[in-house]
Write a protein that holds these residues in place. Structure first.
Motif, PDB file in Angstrom:
ATOM      1  N   ILE A  33       4.374  32.821  -4.851  1.00  0.00           N
ATOM      2  CA  ILE A  33       5.262  32.392  -3.841  1.00  0.00           C
ATOM      3  C   ILE A  33       4.704  31.135  -3.278  1.00  0.00           C
ATOM      4  N   TRP A  34       3.502  31.202  -3.019  1.00  0.00           N
ATOM      5  CA  TRP A  34       2.917  29.926  -2.458  1.00  0.00           C
ATOM      6  C   TRP A  34       2.767  28.888  -3.258  1.00  0.00           C
ATOM      7  N   TRP A  35       2.933  29.040  -4.724  1.00  0.00           N
ATOM      8  CA  TRP A  35       2.670  27.987  -5.467  1.00  0.00           C
ATOM      9  C   TRP A  35       4.241  27.439  -5.563  1.00  0.00           C
ATOM     10  N   ILE A  36       5.386  28.069  -5.408  1.00  0.00           N
ATOM     11  CA  ILE A  36       6.819  27.698  -4.938  1.00  0.00           C
ATOM     12  C   ILE A  36       7.042  26.661  -3.904  1.00  0.00           C
ATOM     13  N   VAL A  37       6.343  27.526  -2.936  1.00  0.00           N
ATOM     14  CA  VAL A  37       6.243  26.733  -1.452  1.00  0.00           C
ATOM     15  C   VAL A  37       5.834  25.271  -1.477  1.00  0.00           C
ATOM     16  N   GLY A  38       4.492  25.149  -2.038  1.00  0.00           N
ATOM     17  CA  GLY A  38       3.823  24.044  -2.265  1.00  0.00           C
ATOM     18  C   GLY A  38       4.959  23.013  -3.242  1.00  0.00           C
ATOM     19  N   THR A  39       5.155  23.623  -4.288  1.00  0.00           N
ATOM     20  CA  THR A  39       6.003  22.649  -5.442  1.00  0.00           C
ATOM     21  C   THR A  39       7.345  22.174  -4.437  1.00  0.00           C
ATOM     22  N   THR A  40       7.881  22.959  -3.412  1.00  0.00           N
ATOM     23  CA  THR A  40       9.046  22.659  -2.684  1.00  0.00           C
ATOM     24  C   THR A  40       8.480  21.454  -1.643  1.00  0.00           C
ATOM     25  N   VAL A  41       7.293  21.896  -1.247  1.00  0.00           N
ATOM     26  CA  VAL A  41       7.111  20.802  -0.106  1.00  0.00           C
ATOM     27  C   VAL A  41       6.689  19.419  -0.824  1.00  0.00           C
ATOM     28  N   VAL A  86       8.486  15.765   0.260  1.00  0.00           N
ATOM     29  CA  VAL A  86       7.559  14.620   0.638  1.00  0.00           C
ATOM     30  C   VAL A  86       7.722  13.419  -0.241  1.00  0.00           C
ATOM     31  N   SER A  87       7.837  13.953  -1.537  1.00  0.00           N
ATOM     32  CA  SER A  87       8.079  12.756  -2.527  1.00  0.00           C
ATOM     33  C   SER A  87       9.327  12.041  -2.352  1.00  0.00           C
ATOM     34  N   MET A  88      10.494  12.617  -2.001  1.00  0.00           N
ATOM     35  CA  MET A  88      11.598  12.151  -1.756  1.00  0.00           C
ATOM     36  C   MET A  88      11.617  11.179  -0.426  1.00  0.00           C
ATOM     37  N   ILE A  89      11.087  11.833   0.677  1.00  0.00           N
ATOM     38  CA  ILE A  89      10.772  11.154   1.607  1.00  0.00           C
ATOM     39  C   ILE A  89      10.021   9.849   1.617  1.00  0.00           C
ATOM     40  N   PHE A 140       0.627   9.841  -5.082  1.00  0.00           N
ATOM     41  CA  PHE A 140       1.037  11.120  -4.552  1.00  0.00           C
ATOM     42  C   PHE A 140       1.804  11.835  -5.512  1.00  0.00           C
ATOM     43  N   ILE A 141       3.050  10.997  -6.070  1.00  0.00           N
ATOM     44  CA  ILE A 141       3.881  11.807  -6.967  1.00  0.00           C
ATOM     45  C   ILE A 141       3.175  11.902  -8.542  1.00  0.00           C
ATOM     46  N   ILE A 142       2.338  11.258  -8.931  1.00  0.00           N
ATOM     47  CA  ILE A 142       1.586  11.264 -10.024  1.00  0.00           C
ATOM     48  C   ILE A 142       0.681  12.421 -10.163  1.00  0.00           C
ATOM     49  N   ILE A 143      -0.193  12.350  -8.757  1.00  0.00           N
ATOM     50  CA  ILE A 143      -1.198  13.237  -8.747  1.00  0.00           C
ATOM     51  C   ILE A 143      -0.603  14.605  -8.606  1.00  0.00           C
ATOM     52  N   GLY A 144       0.467  14.854  -8.037  1.00  0.00           N
ATOM     53  CA  GLY A 144       1.090  16.169  -7.490  1.00  0.00           C
ATOM     54  C   GLY A 144       1.650  16.596  -8.840  1.00  0.00           C
ATOM     55  N   PHE A 145       2.454  15.951  -9.508  1.00  0.00           N
ATOM     56  CA  PHE A 145       2.802  16.249 -10.761  1.00  0.00           C
ATOM     57  C   PHE A 145       1.995  16.962 -11.762  1.00  0.00           C
ATOM     58  N   VAL A 146       0.732  16.249 -11.923  1.00  0.00           N
ATOM     59  CA  VAL A 146      -0.299  16.678 -12.742  1.00  0.00           C
ATOM     60  C   VAL A 146      -0.761  18.130 -12.373  1.00  0.00           C
ATOM     61  N   VAL A 147      -1.096  18.162 -11.172  1.00  0.00           N
ATOM     62  CA  VAL A 147      -1.528  19.448 -10.493  1.00  0.00           C
ATOM     63  C   VAL A 147      -0.651  20.462 -10.677  1.00  0.00           C
ATOM     64  N   LEU A 148       0.640  20.233 -10.555  1.00  0.00           N
ATOM     65  CA  LEU A 148       1.611  21.274 -10.610  1.00  0.00           C
ATOM     66  C   LEU A 148       1.953  21.659 -11.793  1.00  0.00           C
ATOM     67  N   LEU A 151       0.788  -1.232   0.088  1.00  0.00           N
ATOM     68  CA  LEU A 151      -0.094  -0.007   0.072  1.00  0.00           C
ATOM     69  C   LEU A 151       0.905   1.167  -0.100  1.00  0.00           C
ATOM     70  N   LEU A 152       1.957   1.165   0.739  1.00  0.00           N
ATOM     71  CA  LEU A 152       3.040   2.568   0.776  1.00  0.00           C
ATOM     72  C   LEU A 152       3.443   2.742  -0.498  1.00  0.00           C
ATOM     73  N   LEU A 153       3.789   1.623  -1.495  1.00  0.00           N
ATOM     74  CA  LEU A 153       4.234   2.001  -2.554  1.00  0.00           C
ATOM     75  C   LEU A 153       2.867   2.697  -3.424  1.00  0.00           C
ATOM     76  N   TRP A 154       1.895   1.945  -3.594  1.00  0.00           N
ATOM     77  CA  TRP A 154       0.882   2.936  -4.419  1.00  0.00           C
ATOM     78  C   TRP A 154       0.444   4.198  -3.908  1.00  0.00           C
ATOM     79  N   ILE A 155       0.475   4.342  -2.394  1.00  0.00           N
ATOM     80  CA  ILE A 155       0.598   5.787  -2.078  1.00  0.00           C
ATOM     81  C   ILE A 155       1.368   6.650  -2.742  1.00  0.00           C
ATOM     82  N   THR A 156       2.705   6.046  -2.772  1.00  0.00           N
ATOM     83  CA  THR A 156       3.946   7.044  -3.121  1.00  0.00           C
ATOM     84  C   THR A 156       3.812   7.227  -4.534  1.00  0.00           C
ATOM     85  N   ILE A 157       3.525   6.488  -5.392  1.00  0.00           N
ATOM     86  CA  ILE A 157       3.111   6.552  -6.723  1.00  0.00           C
ATOM     87  C   ILE A 157       1.870   7.468  -7.164  1.00  0.00           C
TER      88      ILE A 157
END
Length: 76
Positions: free
Chosen positions: A50-58, A62-65, A11-19, A3-9
């Motif tokens: 600025i908040w978009w940059i902060v969100g992208t950084t966070v 989180v993706s790396m963690i 999170f990364i894909i949805i975040g990338f699409v949103v950004l 489940l952790l692997l699916w959550i990670t994948i």
């Protein structure tokens, strides 16, 4: 698969699409700020950038963690 692997994948894909979908809007806001340096609207648009940059950084941190955590769990 774990489940952790699916959550990670997910999170990364949805975040990338949103950004990437928000990127064009941020570029237009930046162009507006460059043209109109003074004013309340420029300040508001600058804060949103600025908040978009902060969100992208966070999101990146989180993706790396999550990736490190997945590798740590699978190495056991």
């Amino acid at each position: 698969m774990d489940l952790l692997l699916w959550i990670t994948i997910g999170f990364i894909i949805i975040g990338f699409v949103v950004l990437t979908s928000m990127k064009k809007g941020m570029e237009s806001k930046l162009a507006f700020i460059k043209v109109n340096m003074e004013g309340e609207e420029s300040s508001t648009k600058a804060k949103s950038i600025i908040w978009w940059i902060v969100g992208t950084t966070v999101w990146g941190i989180v993706s790396m963690i999550l990736i490190v955590w997945c590798f740590h769990n699978y190495s056991r």
